[in-house]
Design an enzyme around this catalytic site. Structure first.
Site, PDB file in Angstrom:
ATOM      1  N   SER A 127       0.812  -1.219   0.000  1.00 26.03           N
ATOM      2  CA  SER A 127       0.000   0.000   0.000  1.00 26.03           C
ATOM      3  C   SER A 127       0.845   1.269   0.000  1.00 26.03           C
ATOM      4  CB  SER A 127      -0.873  -0.021   1.255  1.00 26.03           C
ATOM      5  OG  SER A 127      -1.482   1.216   1.462  1.00 26.03           O
ATOM      6  N   GLU A 129       0.305   3.456   1.904  1.00 24.94           N
ATOM      7  CA  GLU A 129       0.399   3.798   3.335  1.00 24.94           C
ATOM      8  C   GLU A 129       1.803   3.544   3.892  1.00 24.94           C
ATOM      9  OE1 GLU A 129      -1.728   4.929   5.890  1.00 24.94           O
ATOM     10  OE2 GLU A 129      -2.893   5.681   4.218  1.00 24.94           O
ATOM     11  N   TYR A 151      -1.582  -0.283  10.192  1.00 22.94           N
ATOM     12  CA  TYR A 151      -1.807  -0.862   8.859  1.00 22.94           C
ATOM     13  C   TYR A 151      -0.533  -0.743   8.022  1.00 22.94           C
ATOM     14  CZ  TYR A 151      -3.729  -1.040   4.062  1.00 22.94           C
ATOM     15  OH  TYR A 151      -3.968  -1.333   2.738  1.00 22.94           O
TER      16      TYR A 151
HETATM   17  P1  NAP Z   1     -11.385  -5.295   0.588  1.00 24.87           P
HETATM   18  O1  NAP Z   1     -12.447  -5.032  -0.421  1.00 24.87           O
HETATM   19  O2  NAP Z   1     -11.567  -4.752   1.970  1.00 24.87           O
HETATM   20  O3  NAP Z   1     -11.161  -6.867   0.697  1.00 24.87           O
HETATM   21  C1  NAP Z   1     -10.291  -7.418   1.659  1.00 24.87           C
HETATM   22  C2  NAP Z   1     -10.704  -8.849   1.907  1.00 24.87           C
HETATM   23  O4  NAP Z   1      -9.872  -9.376   2.939  1.00 24.87           O
HETATM   24  C3  NAP Z   1     -12.123  -8.994   2.406  1.00 24.87           C
HETATM   25  O5  NAP Z   1     -12.937  -9.358   1.323  1.00 24.87           O
HETATM   26  C4  NAP Z   1     -12.047 -10.088   3.468  1.00 24.87           C
HETATM   27  O6  NAP Z   1     -12.741 -11.199   2.988  1.00 24.87           O
HETATM   28  C5  NAP Z   1     -10.562 -10.463   3.533  1.00 24.87           C
HETATM   29  N1  NAP Z   1     -10.062 -10.680   4.891  1.00 24.87           N
HETATM   30  C6  NAP Z   1     -10.023  -9.780   5.894  1.00 24.87           C
HETATM   31  N2  NAP Z   1      -9.507 -10.360   7.002  1.00 24.87           N
HETATM   32  C7  NAP Z   1      -9.216 -11.642   6.691  1.00 24.87           C
HETATM   33  C8  NAP Z   1      -8.659 -12.741   7.404  1.00 24.87           C
HETATM   34  N3  NAP Z   1      -8.327 -12.677   8.685  1.00 24.87           N
HETATM   35  N4  NAP Z   1      -8.474 -13.919   6.743  1.00 24.87           N
HETATM   36  C9  NAP Z   1      -8.857 -14.031   5.478  1.00 24.87           C
HETATM   37  N5  NAP Z   1      -9.413 -13.029   4.753  1.00 24.87           N
HETATM   38  C10 NAP Z   1      -9.583 -11.855   5.360  1.00 24.87           C
HETATM   39  O7  NAP Z   1      -9.968  -4.776   0.051  1.00 24.87           O
HETATM   40  P2  NAP Z   1      -9.540  -4.406  -1.449  1.00 24.87           P
HETATM   41  O8  NAP Z   1      -9.889  -2.980  -1.699  1.00 24.87           O
HETATM   42  O9  NAP Z   1      -9.975  -5.456  -2.401  1.00 24.87           O
HETATM   43  O10 NAP Z   1      -7.956  -4.429  -1.286  1.00 24.87           O
HETATM   44  C11 NAP Z   1      -7.218  -5.611  -1.542  1.00 24.87           C
HETATM   45  C12 NAP Z   1      -5.858  -5.502  -0.904  1.00 24.87           C
HETATM   46  O11 NAP Z   1      -5.191  -4.339  -1.418  1.00 24.87           O
HETATM   47  C13 NAP Z   1      -5.859  -5.325   0.621  1.00 24.87           C
HETATM   48  O12 NAP Z   1      -4.787  -6.070   1.130  1.00 24.87           O
HETATM   49  C14 NAP Z   1      -5.618  -3.845   0.830  1.00 24.87           C
HETATM   50  O13 NAP Z   1      -4.950  -3.598   2.068  1.00 24.87           O
HETATM   51  C15 NAP Z   1      -4.718  -3.533  -0.358  1.00 24.87           C
HETATM   52  N6  NAP Z   1      -4.809  -2.140  -0.775  1.00 24.87           N
HETATM   53  C16 NAP Z   1      -5.971  -1.661  -1.284  1.00 24.87           C
HETATM   54  C17 NAP Z   1      -6.052  -0.340  -1.698  1.00 24.87           C
HETATM   55  C18 NAP Z   1      -7.324   0.219  -2.293  1.00 24.87           C
HETATM   56  O14 NAP Z   1      -7.357   1.436  -2.572  1.00 24.87           O
HETATM   57  N7  NAP Z   1      -8.349  -0.592  -2.540  1.00 24.87           N
HETATM   58  C19 NAP Z   1      -4.936   0.492  -1.591  1.00 24.87           C
HETATM   59  C20 NAP Z   1      -3.755  -0.044  -1.067  1.00 24.87           C
HETATM   60  C21 NAP Z   1      -3.693  -1.361  -0.686  1.00 24.87           C
HETATM   61  P3  NAP Z   1     -13.748 -12.076   3.898  1.00 24.87           P
HETATM   62  O15 NAP Z   1     -14.466 -11.096   4.782  1.00 24.87           O
HETATM   63  O16 NAP Z   1     -14.617 -12.734   2.878  1.00 24.87           O
HETATM   64  O17 NAP Z   1     -12.897 -13.027   4.621  1.00 24.87           O
END
Ligand code: NAP
Length: 325
Positions: A127, A129, A151
């Site tokens: 990220s 971040e 985070y």
């Molecule tokens: P998201 O929509 O919040 O999806 C994250 C997923 O993580 C959730 O669907 C959840 O699935 C799963 N999760 C959470 N805790 C868990 C655990 N203990 N074990 C297994 N699964 C778990 O996030 P996203 O926007 O798709 O982002 C994907 C990745 O990119 C993340 O790692 C995020 O930190 C990173 N990221 C995103 C952005 C952005 O702008 N979107 C920017 C920088 C980095 P369940 O609830 O179904 O288990």
């Protein structure tokens, strides 16, 4: 090069925004896709994917033994780690869980991959971040990592482990430093979705105002579909490396409001109210990514502009409101 005729992709966090876009892409390419969730009721997108052939397995990242069993059963050729605590509310209340899931779990996965001996390629969703406290802008792969949150600190832990396993154990593993990326599938807690949804609901007479924090805050916002494409390209490269994935352009929250409200023929200044209590500490330096390495090494470019992204989100919100007013 990997043999594309027998690719099996394991995507953790399949119910999230990025998991669903990457699954769409890989299924279209004919890759076998296995996605993991902690087992909540399936989201709409997950049901849609199931129809398209996506396989879903239950797994909480805390459980290393289960990962070993998943590797053994599905024999993935590539792993995309998207599962994480990704939004603000859990971060301060659960710093240990955030560190376990966003950081230590990556060590467990890489060690299991190392012990398996299989040539599995691994991409981590890191990220912007990790750069939050550097004071240097724009941020590239060479920018020092200085977190301002648990985070960010946990993501840096994962990035360091990835570098170690790449350099010491020769694993094909890499981090994508993802700047903010959005889509109609973005969670409701995130600012882009909040603004777009409010604009559509105010237009429909369902709400009358939107309360926001600092309208001058700026972000480098891209489209999720473009960002997962970058990560797939990273795992198809000849060499593993870390990459910034960003548009390089910053837009303020005021610009976001202006575009979203204009698309439903409203002036945001008539409806958006600033609550000083919601204003967060200002960024030390603008969070804007320099994705030159991804452009040069991978030939990656974002295809969707900020204006197109906001329009895509407004159109989807209007369709959803019309379907379920
Ligand atoms: P998201 O929509 O919040 O999806 C994250 C997923 O993580 C959730 O669907 C959840 O699935 C799963 N999760 C959470 N805790 C868990 C655990 N203990 N074990 C297994 N699964 C778990 O996030 P996203 O926007 O798709 O982002 C994907 C990745 O990119 C993340 O790692 C995020 O930190 C990173 N990221 C995103 C952005 C952005 O702008 N979107 C920017 C920088 C980095 P369940 O609830 O179904 O288990």
């Amino acid at each position: 090069m990997i043999d594309t005729t027998r690719r099996v992709a394991l995507i953790t966090g399949i119910t999230g925004q990025d998991g669903s876009y990457l699954a769409d892409q890989l299924l279209r390419e004919g890759v076998r896709v296995v996605g993991t969730t902690r087992g909540q009721p399936a989201a709409t997108s997950t049901r849609r994917h199931a129809e398209a052939g996506l396989e879903i397995v239950e797994w909480d990242l805390i459980d290393k033994a289960r990962f070993v069993a998943i590797l053994d059963r599905y024999k993935p050729t590539e792993v995309y780690n998207f599962a994480a605590f990704s939004s603000g509310e859990h971060m301060d209340r659960n710093p240990e869980s955030v560190t376990e899931i966003n950081g230590v779990a990556v060590l467990k996965m890489l060690d299991a991959i190392r012990l398996s001996g299989a040539p599995i390629r691994f991409c981590q969703a890191s990220s912007s971040e990790v750069f939050a406290g550097t004071g240097i802008s724009p941020q590239s792969e060479a920018t020092p990592r200085v977190p301002r949150s648990v985070y960010g600190a946990a993501k840096i832990l994962a990035d360091n482990v990835i570098k170690l396993y790449r350099e010491k154990h020769g694993l094909f593993c890499c981090s994508a430093f993802l700047f903010n990326h959005e889509s109609p599938r973005r969670g409701h807690g995130f600012v882009t979705r909040k603004v777009v949804r409010a604009a559509v609901r105010i237009k429909g007479g369902l709400e009358d105002k939107l309360v926001m924090g600092d309208l001058g805050a700026a972000r480098d916002w891209g489209f999720a579909g473009d960002y997962v494409r970058a990560m797939a390209m990273m795992l198809r490269a000849n060499q593993p490396a870390d990459y910034v994935v960003a548009t390089g352009l910053a837009h303020t929250v005021a610009e976001l409001c202006e575009r979203a409200f204009a698309l439903v023929s409203l002036d945001y200044r008539d409806h958006v109210v600033v609550d000083p209590a919601l204003v967060r500490p200002a960024e030390i330096a603008p969070i804007v990514g320099d994705a030159a390495r991804a452009r040069e090494d991978l030939g990656w470019e974002p295809a969707v502009s900020f204006d197109e992204l906001v329009k895509m989100m407004v159109d989807a919100e209007l369709s959803a409101e019309n379907a379920h007013p």
